[in-house]
Design a protein around this motif. Structure first.
Motif, PDB file in Angstrom:
ATOM      1  N   PHE A   1       0.834  -1.194   0.000  1.00  0.00           N
ATOM      2  CA  PHE A   1       0.000   0.000   0.000  1.00  0.00           C
ATOM      3  C   PHE A   1       0.875   1.253   0.000  1.00  0.00           C
ATOM      4  CE2 PHE A   1      -2.143  -3.400   2.270  1.00  0.00           C
ATOM      5  CZ  PHE A   1      -3.372  -3.456   1.622  1.00  0.00           C
ATOM      6  N   ARG A   2       0.426   2.238  -0.749  1.00  0.00           N
ATOM      7  CA  ARG A   2       1.098   3.540  -0.741  1.00  0.00           C
ATOM      8  C   ARG A   2       0.255   4.505   0.095  1.00  0.00           C
ATOM      9  NH1 ARG A   2       4.820   6.571  -3.737  1.00  0.00           N
ATOM     10  NH2 ARG A   2       4.470   8.824  -3.504  1.00  0.00           N
TER      11      ARG A   2
ATOM     12  N   PRO B   1      -1.191  18.194   2.498  1.00  0.00           N
ATOM     13  CA  PRO B   1      -2.090  19.202   3.093  1.00  0.00           C
ATOM     14  C   PRO B   1      -3.534  19.045   2.623  1.00  0.00           C
ATOM     15  CG  PRO B   1      -0.036  20.215   2.402  1.00  0.00           C
ATOM     16  CD  PRO B   1      -0.008  18.815   1.887  1.00  0.00           C
ATOM     17  N   ALA B   2      -3.737  18.435   1.467  1.00  0.00           N
ATOM     18  CA  ALA B   2      -5.092  18.257   0.947  1.00  0.00           C
ATOM     19  C   ALA B   2      -5.814  17.065   1.562  1.00  0.00           C
ATOM     20  CB  ALA B   2      -5.047  18.100  -0.572  1.00  0.00           C
ATOM     21  N   GLY B   3      -5.081  16.163   2.231  1.00  0.00           N
ATOM     22  CA  GLY B   3      -5.723  15.012   2.839  1.00  0.00           C
ATOM     23  C   GLY B   3      -4.848  13.775   2.813  1.00  0.00           C
ATOM     24  N   VAL B   4      -5.453  12.642   3.109  1.00  0.00           N
ATOM     25  CA  VAL B   4      -4.759  11.360   3.217  1.00  0.00           C
ATOM     26  C   VAL B   4      -5.333  10.403   2.181  1.00  0.00           C
ATOM     27  CG1 VAL B   4      -4.189   9.422   4.719  1.00  0.00           C
ATOM     28  CG2 VAL B   4      -4.438  11.723   5.688  1.00  0.00           C
ATOM     29  N   ARG B   5      -4.431   9.696   1.506  1.00  0.00           N
ATOM     30  CA  ARG B   5      -4.862   8.684   0.538  1.00  0.00           C
ATOM     31  C   ARG B   5      -3.999   7.449   0.715  1.00  0.00           C
ATOM     32  NH1 ARG B   5      -4.101   7.812  -5.358  1.00  0.00           N
ATOM     33  NH2 ARG B   5      -6.057   6.959  -6.190  1.00  0.00           N
ATOM     34  N   CYS B   6      -4.645   6.289   0.775  1.00  0.00           N
ATOM     35  CA  CYS B   6      -3.935   5.019   0.878  1.00  0.00           C
ATOM     36  C   CYS B   6      -4.520   4.073  -0.160  1.00  0.00           C
ATOM     37  CB  CYS B   6      -4.062   4.435   2.285  1.00  0.00           C
ATOM     38  SG  CYS B   6      -3.173   2.873   2.504  1.00  0.00           S
ATOM     39  N   VAL B   7      -3.667   3.566  -1.053  1.00  0.00           N
ATOM     40  CA  VAL B   7      -4.142   2.717  -2.141  1.00  0.00           C
ATOM     41  C   VAL B   7      -3.162   1.566  -2.352  1.00  0.00           C
ATOM     42  CG1 VAL B   7      -5.368   4.581  -3.331  1.00  0.00           C
ATOM     43  CG2 VAL B   7      -2.951   4.140  -3.859  1.00  0.00           C
ATOM     44  N   PRO B   8      -3.638   0.444  -2.893  1.00  0.00           N
ATOM     45  CA  PRO B   8      -2.715  -0.623  -3.293  1.00  0.00           C
ATOM     46  C   PRO B   8      -1.760  -0.123  -4.370  1.00  0.00           C
ATOM     47  CG  PRO B   8      -4.975  -1.427  -3.211  1.00  0.00           C
ATOM     48  CD  PRO B   8      -5.044   0.057  -3.088  1.00  0.00           C
ATOM     49  N   THR B   9      -0.552  -0.673  -4.354  1.00  0.00           N
ATOM     50  CA  THR B   9       0.452  -0.255  -5.337  1.00  0.00           C
ATOM     51  C   THR B   9       1.354  -1.428  -5.676  1.00  0.00           C
ATOM     52  OG1 THR B   9       2.231   1.335  -5.789  1.00  0.00           O
ATOM     53  CG2 THR B   9       2.075   0.493  -3.556  1.00  0.00           C
ATOM     54  N   GLU B  10       2.006  -1.329  -6.835  1.00  0.00           N
ATOM     55  CA  GLU B  10       3.028  -2.314  -7.225  1.00  0.00           C
ATOM     56  C   GLU B  10       4.416  -1.701  -7.146  1.00  0.00           C
ATOM     57  OE1 GLU B  10       2.071  -3.884 -11.040  1.00  0.00           O
ATOM     58  OE2 GLU B  10       0.221  -4.872 -10.359  1.00  0.00           O
TER      59      GLU B  10
END
Length: 415
Positions: A342-343, A348-357
């Protein structure tokens, strides 16, 4: 014969309760009164039992819970309780089967984490749990504490009043919600919790209930900001010198002023020479409040709330972070529920967590991530004992800069 693990029918409940009492070394009986009372709050479709030739030999229960993440948002949690295996059926994999069934159902329901209070440290790490919040308990030597006992009231214009259980049930829920909104690690309390805490539910044996004292702190503006429940003894001893002890059962403060005022109040009660604080956060304000912090002797420092992530992106996006940055995590999950790469991007705009390769920078188990998630553990510390692995030099320090919090997580409740 094969031991059958399944959810309960109502007819199973007396035998299940007998097995629960057996596992907790209580008298192995289940009275009709006990069964009727506990069925009022037990969700049978989330209650598991292991049955050998028709007899219940292991127990497991879960229920919906709201857990406060860092920053004040709440996440849906699968709260686990009443876990036992009878001594005749240990080491047969029954706990593993029940945990696996419950966690799979929780993930299917969309719950973000699972929680529990671990009786033994060695058990739950194998199922992906990690200690997320710790507790401490102190005993205060009142005579050394340094408060002016001639001026016991709040020094900020507020006041403290003694109230009864009915008043606690009226004001307590909203006050606790204010605390929970700013205290990560705290969990919600339902109406039954307040009824049990004030003696109108859950008391099943004659003499089992001792009415506590309840003291409420009002700010100078008249707002309810703090509440403490406590018991006290009045031991005088052979020398006719008072040596009573206060035992704090619950102290809820929605502001630092309330917390200071309540500790000062407890240390000013006549005939009391010691105050036992009950379960507090390890960095509780108590030591900073006491004029002489050496008056507080620590009795307990222990892990308390354990957390198991079921949805890594949802959990990481639910909390706030200390700064900005990016980190790629390789999360191992032996149960196959929440693992992957996961990345995490904190901007400052927020938090994002997504699967990544992309190439991973920090490798860790889902249990270690659970410990980091509430902010009380250090990735650098865990890396030094090989519980997380830096795949890029400096990645643990980046994790600490993001995940660590200025105050420790704290869960005041047992469930």
């Amino acid at each position: 014969m094969t031991v059958d693990v399944r959810t309960l029918a109502e007819s199973d409940y007396p035998d299940w309760l007998r097995a629960l009492n057996t596992g907790f070394l209580r008298p192995p009986v289940a009275t009709d009164e006990d069964v009727a009372d506990r069925l009022t709050f037990t969700l049978l479709d989330r209650t598991l039992g292991a049955f050998d030739d028709g007899r219940c030999v292991a127990t497991f229960r879960s229920f919906p819970q709201q857990l406060t993440a860092v920053g004040g948002r709440t996440v849906a949690a699968d709260a686990i309780s009443n876990v036992t295996v009878s001594p005749t059926h240990r080491r047969r994999g029954l706990l593993g089967r029940m945990v696996a069934a419950d966690l799979a159902a929780a993930k299917e329901r969309g719950e973000v984490v699972a929680t529990l209070i671990a009786a033994e440290y060695q058990i739950y790490g194998r199922y992906g749990f990690g200690p997320g919040a710790w507790i401490a308990e102190w005993e205060i030597d009142v005579q050394r504490a340094g408060f002016d006992r001639q001026r016991p009231g709040p020094d900020d214009g507020g006041r403290i009043d003694l109230v009864d259980g009915a008043e606690v049930r009226r004001i307590g829920p909203a006050l606790h919600e204010r605390l929970r909104g700013r205290q990560h690690g705290a969990v919600d309390r339902d109406d039954r919790w307040w009824r049990a805490a004030t003696g109108v539910a859950g008391v099943r044996a004659p003499g089992a209930w001792t009415e506590p004292f309840h003291a409420v702190y009002h700010s100078a503006g008249g707002e309810v900001e703090g509440l403490v429940a406590y018991t006290a003894d009045s031991d005088w001893g052979a020398t006719k010198q008072p040596s009573g002890t206060v035992q704090v059962l619950d102290l809820v403060a929605a502001s630092p002023a309330a917390e200071r005022a309540l500790w000062r109040y407890l240390c000013s009660v006549d005939w009391i020479t010691k105050v036992r604080t009950g379960r507090r956060a390890p960095d509780d304000l108590l030591l900073a409040v006491l004029p002489d912090p050496r008056a507080a002797r620590i009795l307990t420092l222990s892990d308390w709330l354990w957390v198991r992530l079921l949805d890594v992106p949802a959990a990481l996006e639910a909390r706030t972070y200390s700064g900005t940055g990016a980190l790629i995590l390789e999360v191992e999950d032996r149960q196959g529920l929440a693992g992957g790469r996961f990345r995490l991007d904190v901007t400052p705009a927020g938090v994002r967590c997504v699967p990544t390769e992309d190439a991973a920078e920090l490798a860790l188990s889902v249990g270690e991530l659970g410990s980091l998630w509430l902010g009380g553990e250090s990735a650098v510390r865990l890396a030094e004992v090989d519980r997380v692995v830096e795949l890029r030099p400096g990645a643990a320090a980046v994790a600490d800069a993001l995940f660590r919090t200025s105050r420790r997580a704290w869960c005041p409740d047992q469930f």
